[in-house]
Motif scaffolding. Structure first.
Motif, PDB file in Angstrom:
ATOM      1  N   LEU A  92       0.850  -1.200   0.000  1.00 12.54           N
ATOM      2  CA  LEU A  92       0.000   0.000   0.000  1.00 12.54           C
ATOM      3  C   LEU A  92       0.881   1.244   0.000  1.00 12.54           C
ATOM      4  O   LEU A  92       2.002   1.215   0.503  1.00 12.54           O
ATOM      5  CB  LEU A  92      -0.898   0.004   1.234  1.00 12.54           C
ATOM      6  N   PHE A  93       0.366   2.324  -0.566  1.00  9.19           N
ATOM      7  CA  PHE A  93       1.115   3.580  -0.557  1.00  9.19           C
ATOM      8  C   PHE A  93       0.948   4.234   0.811  1.00  9.19           C
ATOM      9  O   PHE A  93      -0.159   4.655   1.157  1.00  9.19           O
ATOM     10  CB  PHE A  93       0.617   4.512  -1.661  1.00  9.19           C
ATOM     11  N   PRO A  94       2.020   4.354   1.583  1.00  7.57           N
ATOM     12  CA  PRO A  94       1.875   4.846   2.961  1.00  7.57           C
ATOM     13  C   PRO A  94       1.389   6.295   3.027  1.00  7.57           C
ATOM     14  O   PRO A  94       0.820   6.700   4.032  1.00  7.57           O
ATOM     15  CB  PRO A  94       3.288   4.748   3.550  1.00  7.57           C
ATOM     16  N   TRP A  95       1.635   7.074   1.958  1.00  9.75           N
ATOM     17  CA  TRP A  95       1.275   8.501   1.982  1.00  9.75           C
ATOM     18  C   TRP A  95      -0.139   8.731   1.489  1.00  9.75           C
ATOM     19  O   TRP A  95      -0.584   9.859   1.399  1.00  9.75           O
ATOM     20  CB  TRP A  95       2.255   9.311   1.134  1.00  9.75           C
ATOM     21  N   LYS A  96      -0.821   7.657   1.140  1.00  9.05           N
ATOM     22  CA  LYS A  96      -2.208   7.813   0.705  1.00  9.05           C
ATOM     23  C   LYS A  96      -3.132   7.202   1.751  1.00  9.05           C
ATOM     24  O   LYS A  96      -2.809   6.186   2.357  1.00  9.05           O
ATOM     25  CB  LYS A  96      -2.430   7.127  -0.642  1.00  9.05           C
ATOM     26  N   THR A  97      -4.281   7.816   1.915  1.00  6.55           N
ATOM     27  CA  THR A  97      -5.271   7.274   2.838  1.00  6.55           C
ATOM     28  C   THR A  97      -5.876   6.025   2.213  1.00  6.55           C
ATOM     29  O   THR A  97      -5.581   5.674   1.071  1.00  6.55           O
ATOM     30  CB  THR A  97      -6.391   8.290   3.065  1.00  6.55           C
ATOM     31  N   VAL A  98      -6.721   5.353   2.976  1.00  3.56           N
ATOM     32  CA  VAL A  98      -7.431   4.189   2.444  1.00  3.56           C
ATOM     33  C   VAL A  98      -8.114   4.578   1.134  1.00  3.56           C
ATOM     34  O   VAL A  98      -7.988   3.899   0.115  1.00  3.56           O
ATOM     35  CB  VAL A  98      -8.468   3.682   3.465  1.00  3.56           C
ATOM     36  N   ARG A  99      -8.800   5.714   1.153  1.00  2.30           N
ATOM     37  CA  ARG A  99      -9.503   6.152  -0.051  1.00  2.30           C
ATOM     38  C   ARG A  99      -8.528   6.380  -1.205  1.00  2.30           C
ATOM     39  O   ARG A  99      -8.748   5.908  -2.318  1.00  2.30           O
ATOM     40  CB  ARG A  99     -10.269   7.439   0.243  1.00  2.30           C
ATOM     41  N   GLY A 100      -7.432   7.086  -0.920  1.00  3.62           N
ATOM     42  CA  GLY A 100      -6.443   7.367  -1.959  1.00  3.62           C
ATOM     43  C   GLY A 100      -5.864   6.092  -2.548  1.00  3.62           C
ATOM     44  O   GLY A 100      -5.644   6.002  -3.760  1.00  3.62           O
ATOM     45  N   GLY A 131     -15.764   4.149   7.222  1.00  3.46           N
ATOM     46  CA  GLY A 131     -15.365   4.837   8.444  1.00  3.46           C
ATOM     47  C   GLY A 131     -13.850   4.951   8.559  1.00  3.46           C
ATOM     48  O   GLY A 131     -13.338   5.688   9.380  1.00  3.46           O
ATOM     49  N   PHE A 132     -13.131   4.202   7.718  1.00  3.07           N
ATOM     50  CA  PHE A 132     -11.668   4.270   7.754  1.00  3.07           C
ATOM     51  C   PHE A 132     -11.101   4.924   6.500  1.00  3.07           C
ATOM     52  O   PHE A 132      -9.906   4.854   6.253  1.00  3.07           O
ATOM     53  CB  PHE A 132     -11.073   2.862   7.911  1.00  3.07           C
ATOM     54  N   GLU A 133     -11.976   5.562   5.713  1.00  2.26           N
ATOM     55  CA  GLU A 133     -11.545   6.137   4.426  1.00  2.26           C
ATOM     56  C   GLU A 133     -10.348   7.061   4.583  1.00  2.26           C
ATOM     57  O   GLU A 133      -9.478   7.104   3.722  1.00  2.26           O
ATOM     58  CB  GLU A 133     -12.686   6.943   3.785  1.00  2.26           C
ATOM     59  N   ASN A 134     -10.325   7.836   5.670  1.00  2.00           N
ATOM     60  CA  ASN A 134      -9.270   8.844   5.807  1.00  2.00           C
ATOM     61  C   ASN A 134      -8.115   8.394   6.679  1.00  2.00           C
ATOM     62  O   ASN A 134      -7.277   9.189   7.071  1.00  2.00           O
ATOM     63  CB  ASN A 134      -9.878  10.136   6.362  1.00  2.00           C
ATOM     64  N   HIS A 135      -8.063   7.110   6.974  1.00  2.00           N
ATOM     65  CA  HIS A 135      -6.929   6.587   7.737  1.00  2.00           C
ATOM     66  C   HIS A 135      -5.780   6.259   6.800  1.00  2.00           C
ATOM     67  O   HIS A 135      -5.990   5.879   5.653  1.00  2.00           O
ATOM     68  CB  HIS A 135      -7.337   5.332   8.499  1.00  2.00           C
ATOM     69  N   TYR A 136      -4.578   6.372   7.335  1.00  2.00           N
ATOM     70  CA  TYR A 136      -3.399   5.960   6.575  1.00  2.00           C
ATOM     71  C   TYR A 136      -3.113   4.492   6.871  1.00  2.00           C
ATOM     72  O   TYR A 136      -3.445   4.004   7.964  1.00  2.00           O
ATOM     73  CB  TYR A 136      -2.191   6.815   6.949  1.00  2.00           C
ATOM     74  N   PRO A 137      -2.475   3.780   5.902  1.00  2.00           N
ATOM     75  CA  PRO A 137      -2.215   2.351   6.104  1.00  2.00           C
ATOM     76  C   PRO A 137      -1.515   2.042   7.421  1.00  2.00           C
ATOM     77  O   PRO A 137      -1.824   1.046   8.069  1.00  2.00           O
ATOM     78  CB  PRO A 137      -1.331   1.991   4.915  1.00  2.00           C
TER      79      PRO A 137
END
Ligand code: ATP
Ligand code: MG
Lengths: 272, 252
Positions: A92-100, A131-137
């Motif tokens: 996963l891209f660490p700098w992107k949120t779940v959504r990203g 609910g986790f869309e804006n969390h980072y990996p």
């Protein structure tokens, strides 16, 4: 089905990793395999037998030392976005949120952000991460990260899904839910799926064909046709047919592991 | 937490007390080490006259001029050298030759070319800092996880998207670390340049004070440099946190 030509095929693929000074590892040897359109194939084999290596070759990440892989009859020469991958180690891209992360493939396809948002939300929902869309990996558990990778791949919608132990980090219940989702997607979309697993049960529940691999170097030891009635539920595991298949595969796998153990024991003895 | 603060505070108080006692009792003469009161008086004087604020402002301006220029040149160049081998091959000999030179060795030549005005100070900061920013940028660009590059390609990323979506954000933490380390280096460059040839700035202040034999003022200048660099560092850390939101709650 055998009348049509395969969508994905490996022709006598051998992969040797050279670690220098004669420490070469033959990960895959002379492996041939045809996968047909819409098929759900499981690859089963002991750890280190070259399953991930084979999947990496299908995705075009690695080149075979000899032999070739083809997609719709054309050789795969570079990284092939039509063969989408769920990575064993998530990637996963660490700098992107779940959504990203989930929307990444759609963004690459030039889809408008409103549509991205909508389709992304659908798959985030599907893997139960609303609910986790804006969390980072880095803020998620291993199993949650694994579900993000799955959603990222499904949202990108490639022709072939290459899945490297995509449910390994999930608890039994979540795994079952995800397996059912995947079966539903497979049924609805008719996608071709190549799925790696360590679990005979998982292979029996998901696939139509099970490729049992030998211990390293990876070859096709046997191909078992799984003719359990579909759609399958957990209760299929009670049937005698299921148990017979499981026994058959278990014997194949066990003899491989035995042989491998003996080979390594012999090797270490000659080392001394 | 409170105990840690208390410890730090009391250790500072101890040193100050020792200093006050040593100078008050005449164990050391004021010519070698002025007393804390003398330093404080001196600080009050230069602060009230407005000279101190002006010196700090001048040095800060010079640092940021040269540093911003260096970042503007070195970050893009470093990324290019990190992703494209020929660029690295072309630049490497010059980088290797220029790297061992401390910025003060550039003072004679820059004075000849640019005089002793602002542009010469900015040039000294630039030559002293661009190579560090460049080296950090190259290294962090090369270290971007190849698995993530594969994943992006697998999801259909073009060259441009790969650069923008994966390589730059992947290299950003390392680039920012390089920028932070270089900030302190940029400060030392400007101070040496100001000591050798400048009318104002913190370096000039210290050098003037030394010429007058005013050791208290020298100490005031040194403390000011310390505090200014600390503040700059604090601001840099805040900016870093703002730019790297994903690093905040990192699990170990
Ligand atoms: N990049 C590499 N360089 C050298 N050796 C490698 C490389 N990738 C894989 N190998 C070797 O190839 C063999 C097969 O590795 P692979 O990852 O394909 O196994 P696997 O079947 O996926 O195992 P697991 O079930 O544990 O994931 C291993 O012995 C491994 O050490
Ligand atoms: Mg593997």
């Amino acid at each position: 089905m055998s009348a049509t030509s395969p969508i994905l095929s490996a022709v006598a693929v051998t992969k040797i990793f050279s670690a220098g000074r004669g420490r070469d590892v033959t990960a895959v040897q002379d492996l041939s395999l045809d996968v047909f359109e819409g098929e759900f194939v499981c690859m089963l084999g002991a750890s280190g037998c070259g399953k991930s290596t084979m999947l990496n070759i299908f995705a075009g990440f690695e080149k075979p030392t000899s032999g070739a892989v083809m997609l719709r009859g054309k050789p795969i020469l570079g990284i092939e976005p039509r063969c989408g991958m769920v990575f064993q180690s998530y990637a996963l891209f660490p700098w992107k949120t779940v959504r990203g992360n989930v929307e990444f493939g759609l963004k690459m396809q030039g889809i408008s952000s409103a549509q991205r948002r909508e389709r992304g939300a659908y798959f985030i929902d599907m893997v139960k991460l609303r609910g986790f869309e804006n969390h980072y990996p880095t803020e998620l558990s291993g199993g949650m990260q694994q579900r993000v990778t799955l959603a990222r791949l499904l949202a990108a919608d490639p022709e072939v899904l290459l899945m490297d132990e995509p449910f390994a980090a999930l608890d039994a219940m979540t795994r079952q839910v995800m397996q059912e989702e995947l079966l539903r997607i497979h049924e609805a979309s008719g996608k071709t799926i190549v799925f790696i697993t360590h679990s005979i049960d998982e292979a029996l529940i998901l696939s139509r064909r099970i490729v049992v691999m030998s211990a390293r170097p990876g070859r096709v030891k046997a191909v078992v046709v799984n003719d359990l009635p579909a759609p399958r539920h957990v209760d299929v595991q009670m049937s005698p047919q299921y148990n017979a298949l499981k026994m058959q595969i278990w014997n194949l796998v066990e003899s491989e592991i035995r042989q491998h153990d003996e080979a390594t024991r012999r090797l270490s003895r000659t080392d001394e | 937490m409170r105990l840690i603060w208390l410890l730090s505070l009391s250790s500072v108080a101890m040193v100050l007390a020792l200093w006050a006692v040593a100078t008050g009792r005449g164990w050391v003469t004021p010519i070698f080490l002025p007393s804390p009161e003398m330093v404080f008086q001196e600080a009050r004087l230069v602060f009230l006259s407005g000279d101190l604020a002006q010196d700090i402002a001048m040095s800060t301006k010079r640092v940021f001029g040269g540093y911003a220029l260096a970042a503007l040149v070195s970050v893009p160049l470093g990324v290019l050298m990190g992703v494209w081998r020929p660029a690295k091959a072309i630049m490497d000999p010059f980088v290797s030759l220029l790297r061992p030179l401390p910025s003060i060795t550039w003072i004679p030549m820059t004075m000849l070319w640019l005089g002793i005005g602002e542009s010469q100070k900015i040039a000294i900061v630039f030559v002293g800092s661009w190579i560090y920013i460049l080296l950090y940028t190259i290294e962090s660009t090369k270290r971007v996880d190849p698995l993530l590059i594969r994943a992006a390609r697998n999801l259909g990323a073009s060259d441009l998207a790969l650069m923008w979506e994966v390589i730059l954000p992947g290299a950003l933490p390392g680039i920012l670390t390089g920028l932070k380390v270089t900030l302190a280096i940029a400060w030392s460059c400007v101070l040496s340049a100001e000591m050798i040839a400048a009318q104002n700035g913190l370096g000039a202040l210290i050098w003037r004070a030394k010429a007058w034999g005013n050791l208290a003022l020298v100490l005031v200048g040194m403390v000011c440099i310390s505090i200014t660099v600390l503040i700059a560092d604090w601001i840099a850390n805040r900016i870093e946190r703002l730019l790297l939101p994903w690093e905040r709650n990192r699990r170990v």
